[in-house]
Design an enzyme around this catalytic site. Structure first.
Site, PDB file in Angstrom:
ATOM      1  N   HIS A 206      -0.232 -43.291  42.717  1.00 37.69           N
ATOM      2  CA  HIS A 206       0.723 -44.175  43.393  1.00 37.69           C
ATOM      3  C   HIS A 206       1.466 -44.945  42.292  1.00 37.69           C
ATOM      4  O   HIS A 206       0.897 -45.210  41.232  1.00 37.69           O
ATOM      5  CB  HIS A 206      -0.100 -45.136  44.265  1.00 37.69           C
ATOM      6  CG  HIS A 206       0.690 -46.017  45.173  1.00 37.69           C
ATOM      7  ND1 HIS A 206       1.326 -47.153  44.738  1.00 37.69           N
ATOM      8  CD2 HIS A 206       0.929 -45.941  46.508  1.00 37.69           C
ATOM      9  CE1 HIS A 206       1.918 -47.741  45.773  1.00 37.69           C
ATOM     10  NE2 HIS A 206       1.692 -47.019  46.859  1.00 37.69           N
TER      11      HIS A 206
ATOM     12  N   ASP B  24      -8.463 -46.483  41.094  1.00 37.70           N
ATOM     13  CA  ASP B  24      -7.648 -47.088  42.147  1.00 37.70           C
ATOM     14  C   ASP B  24      -8.243 -46.640  43.483  1.00 37.70           C
ATOM     15  O   ASP B  24      -8.075 -45.488  43.891  1.00 37.70           O
ATOM     16  CB  ASP B  24      -6.199 -46.616  41.972  1.00 37.70           C
ATOM     17  CG  ASP B  24      -5.335 -46.904  43.194  1.00 37.70           C
ATOM     18  OD1 ASP B  24      -5.856 -47.447  44.193  1.00 37.70           O
ATOM     19  OD2 ASP B  24      -4.136 -46.571  43.150  1.00 37.70           O
TER      20      ASP B  24
ATOM     21  N   GLN C 170      -7.131 -46.142  48.761  1.00 43.20           N
ATOM     22  CA  GLN C 170      -7.291 -45.288  49.942  1.00 43.20           C
ATOM     23  C   GLN C 170      -8.760 -44.978  50.236  1.00 43.20           C
ATOM     24  O   GLN C 170      -9.057 -44.275  51.206  1.00 43.20           O
ATOM     25  CB  GLN C 170      -6.537 -43.960  49.741  1.00 43.20           C
ATOM     26  CG  GLN C 170      -5.038 -44.102  49.674  1.00 43.20           C
ATOM     27  CD  GLN C 170      -4.431 -44.611  50.986  1.00 43.20           C
ATOM     28  OE1 GLN C 170      -5.017 -44.513  52.045  1.00 43.20           O
ATOM     29  NE2 GLN C 170      -3.239 -45.176  50.886  1.00 43.20           N
TER      30      GLN C 170
ATOM     31  N   LYS D 266      -5.827 -52.057  53.749  1.00 43.94           N
ATOM     32  CA  LYS D 266      -6.029 -50.623  54.015  1.00 43.94           C
ATOM     33  C   LYS D 266      -7.425 -50.347  54.565  1.00 43.94           C
ATOM     34  O   LYS D 266      -7.776 -49.203  54.841  1.00 43.94           O
ATOM     35  CB  LYS D 266      -5.772 -49.816  52.741  1.00 43.94           C
ATOM     36  CG  LYS D 266      -4.279 -49.830  52.362  1.00 43.94           C
ATOM     37  CD  LYS D 266      -3.986 -48.945  51.205  1.00 43.94           C
ATOM     38  CE  LYS D 266      -2.647 -49.227  50.562  1.00 43.94           C
ATOM     39  NZ  LYS D 266      -1.519 -48.655  51.307  1.00 43.94           N
TER      40      LYS D 266
ATOM     41  N   CYS E 214       5.586 -43.549  47.631  1.00 45.99           N
ATOM     42  CA  CYS E 214       5.341 -44.277  46.376  1.00 45.99           C
ATOM     43  C   CYS E 214       4.672 -43.393  45.332  1.00 45.99           C
ATOM     44  O   CYS E 214       3.814 -43.867  44.558  1.00 45.99           O
ATOM     45  CB  CYS E 214       4.504 -45.530  46.599  1.00 45.99           C
ATOM     46  SG  CYS E 214       5.309 -46.737  47.634  1.00 45.99           S
TER      47      CYS E 214
HETATM   48  N1  PLP Z   1      -2.792 -47.023  45.229  1.00 45.43           N
HETATM   49  C1  PLP Z   1      -2.789 -46.165  46.260  1.00 45.43           C
HETATM   50  C2  PLP Z   1      -3.489 -44.847  46.120  1.00 45.43           C
HETATM   51  C3  PLP Z   1      -2.136 -46.511  47.446  1.00 45.43           C
HETATM   52  O1  PLP Z   1      -2.131 -45.653  48.474  1.00 45.43           O
HETATM   53  C4  PLP Z   1      -1.493 -47.779  47.544  1.00 45.43           C
HETATM   54  C5  PLP Z   1      -0.744 -48.136  48.752  1.00 45.43           C
HETATM   55  O2  PLP Z   1      -0.285 -47.289  49.493  1.00 45.43           O
HETATM   56  C6  PLP Z   1      -1.549 -48.633  46.441  1.00 45.43           C
HETATM   57  C7  PLP Z   1      -2.201 -48.230  45.308  1.00 45.43           C
HETATM   58  C8  PLP Z   1      -0.921 -49.990  46.489  1.00 45.43           C
HETATM   59  O3  PLP Z   1      -1.593 -50.820  47.360  1.00 45.43           O
HETATM   60  P1  PLP Z   1      -1.032 -52.267  47.732  1.00 45.43           P
HETATM   61  O4  PLP Z   1       0.388 -52.067  48.166  1.00 45.43           O
HETATM   62  O5  PLP Z   1      -1.918 -52.718  48.831  1.00 45.43           O
HETATM   63  O6  PLP Z   1      -1.133 -53.109  46.519  1.00 45.43           O
END
Ligand code: PLP
Length: 405
Positions: free
Chosen positions: A122, A199, A202, A225, A363
Site C-alpha cells: 500500500h 504492515d 489488513q 479495519k 492505493c
Molecule cells: N496498509 C494496507 C495494506 C492497507 O490496506 C491500508 C489501508 O487500506 C493501509 C496500510 C493504510 O491504513 P490507514 O489508512 O488506516 O492508515
C-alpha cells in the site's frame, strides 16, 4: 460461541439500510469495516461518563480514564501477544505508525544503504520508505510479486546483506488478498541481521496475529479495519529498538524533565505519545478486539474463506472474468476485471444495485501498473457478510456486465 451471521448483523446498525432503494450489501471492508453497537457504545460511554485527560489529573475522572486507557493497552498487547504493554504505541493508524518509524529510523539509514519493500505494498508502506531513501541517499529495492500474487522470496534471500537496513512488507495485501509468509520473511531477514516491519492493516480482522511468533521488530495496524473507530492505530515496536531510537514528536506527555535549555524524555511507550491521545478510540479498540475474540478469529476466517470461494466460483461464470490475485494462501479480498468493461463503470452500476465495492488502484498504483492494468474492482469481505449477499453481489455483476457490454 456459534457463528450466526444473522445474529452478528444485528450488532451492526449501519448494515440495516437501503441505498438507491436496495438493501445495502457492504463489500468495501478492506477500506474500512463497520462498527458493532458494542464499539459505538464504548466510545459514546467514554464521552458521556468518563471524558477526561489521561496521566495528568489528580481528580477521579482523570484517574479512571488513565486506568482504563492503560488497561486497554495491556489488553491490546495481550491480544497480539506482545511481550510487554510498553511495546504498544498508540497512533492514528497504520499510516502514522509507518511514518513514525520512517522518521525515527532516519539516522539508522546511511548513504548507500538499502531498504527492501515488496511490490504489493500500500502507498502507506511504500512512500515513507521511498522518501526516507531519497533524504538519506539510500536505495529502495522492490521485492517482486509474480502473476499469481506471490512474493519472490528467492529475490529477498539474494538481496539480504549488511547494507540492508530494513525489510517492510504487508501481512495481507489489500489488492490481492495474499497472506504473506511473514514468519519466514522475518526469519530470513533476521538471519542476515536485518530488522523487519510488518504492515498488518489488513491482517487483524482476518487472521491471528502473534507478534512474538512472527518475530517482527515492528508491526503496524489500524483500528478502523478491525471494527474499531477511525483515528486509532498501533505501532508495536520491540523495546530493544524503541528504547534507543529518538522521539517522533515533541511536547507534553513524552517528556520526563524540562528546563528552558534541556529536556529528558519519558520512558516507553510515552516517549512516542506526545500530546493528548485518542483515549475514546483506544477504549473502543479494546472493545472491538474483544468482539473479534468472542467470535473467534479461526471461525471468522473460515466463514470469510467460504464467502471468498463462493464469490470466486460464481464470478468465474462471467465470460471474460479475470481474478487478480490467485495466491493459494489468500483471504477476504477479491479483485477482478471483466474484458471490455471499465472497473469504474462496473463499480458505479453495482452501487446503483446496492452493492458497495471499491474500484481503482486501491492505493497500490505501482503494483496495478506493473500488472499492466489501470485498476480493478475489489470486493472485500467481513465477518458480517452473508452467503445471500454473495449471491446478490455476483448476480449484480452479471447484470451490470450485460448492461455494459
Ligand atoms: N496498509 C494496507 C495494506 C492497507 O490496506 C491500508 C489501508 O487500506 C493501509 C496500510 C493504510 O491504513 P490507514 O489508512 O488506516 O492508515
Amino acid at each position: 460461541m456459534p457463528f450466526s451471521v444473522e445474529k452478528i448483523r444485528a450488532d451492526f446498525p449501519v448494515l440495516n439500510q437501503k441505498v438507491h432503494g436496495k438493501p445495502l450489501v457492504y463489500l468495501d471492508n478492506a477500506a474500512t469495516t463497520q462498527k458493532p453497537v458494542q464499539v459505538i457504545n464504548r466510545l459514546s460511554d467514554y464521552y458521556r461518563n468518563e471524558n477526561s485527560n489521561v496521566h495528568r489529573g489528580v481528580h477521579l475522572l482523570s484517574q479512571k480514564a488513565t486506568e482504563d486507557y492503560e488497561q486497554a493497552r495491556t489488553a491490546i498487547a495481550n491480544y497480539i501477544n506482545a511481550a510487554e504493554s510498553k511495546e504498544i504505541i498508540f497512533t492514528r493508524g497504520t499510516t502514522e505508525s509507518v511514518n513514525l518509524l520512517a522518521t525515527v529510523l532516519e539516522e539508522w539509514v546511511q548513504p548507500g544503504d538499502v531498504i527492501l519493500v515488496s511490490a504489493m505494498e500500500h502507498h502507506s508502506n511504500l512512500v515513507p520508505w521511498q522518501q526516507l531513501c531519497r533524504r538519506r541517499s539510500a536505495e529502495l529495492k522492490i521485492i517482486p510479486v509474480d502473476s499469481k500474487g506471490i512474493l519472490d522470496l528467492e529475490f529477498l534471500k539474494k538481496s539480504l546483506n549488511p547494507q540492508v537496513k530494513l525489510v517492510a512488507v504487508n501481512h495481507i495485501s489489500n489488492v490481492l488478498g495474499t497472506i504473506n509468509p511473514v514468519k519466514e520473511i522475518v526469519g530470513l531477514a533476521h538471519d542476515a541481521g536485518v530488522p523487519v516491519l510488518i504492515d498488518g492493516a489488513q491482517a487483524l480482522a482476518h487472521t491471528k496475529v502473534d507478534v512474538q511468533e512472527i518475530g517482527a521488530d515492528f508491526y503496524a495496524f489500524s483500528g478502523h479495519k478491525v471494527y474499531a473507530p477511525m483515528g486509532i492505530g498501533v505501532l508495536y515496536g520491540r523495546q530493544t529498538w524503541m528504547r534507543r531510537l529518538p522521539p517522533y514528536q515533541y511536547g507534553g506527555e513524552m517528556i520526563d524533565r524540562v528546563s528552558f535549555d534541556e529536556v529528558t524524555f519519558n520512558e516507553l511507550p510515552y516517549k512516542y505519545e506526545a500530546g493528548t491521545p485518542n483515549v475514546g478510540g483506544v477504549l473502543a479498540l479494546e472493545t472491538a478486539l474483544q468482539y473479534v475474540q468472542k467470535l473467534g478469529i479461526e471461525q471468522i476466517r473460515k466463514h470469510e474463506d467460504l464467502l471468498l470461494e463462493k464469490a470466486t466460483n460464481q464470478l468465474l461464470q462471467v465470460e471474460g472474468m479475470k481474478i487478480i490475485g490467485k495466491a493459494p494462501d489468500k483471504t477476504a479480498v477479491l479483485s477482478f476485471l471483466v474484458d471490455g468493461v471499465h472497473p469504474y463503470d462496473l463499480g458505479t452500476l453495482l452501487d446503483q444495485m446496492g452493492v458497495a465495492v471499491r474500484t481503482g488502484y486501491h492505493c497500490a498504483e505501482p503494483l496495478i501498473k506493473q500488472m499492466g492494468l489501470s485498476g480493478t474492482v475489489r470486493a472485500s469481505f467481513a465477518l458480517y457478510n452473508s452467503e445471500e449477499e454473495v449471491d446478490v453481489f455476483t448476480d449484480a455483476v452479471k447484470k451490470a456486465v450485460n448492461m455494459l457490454r
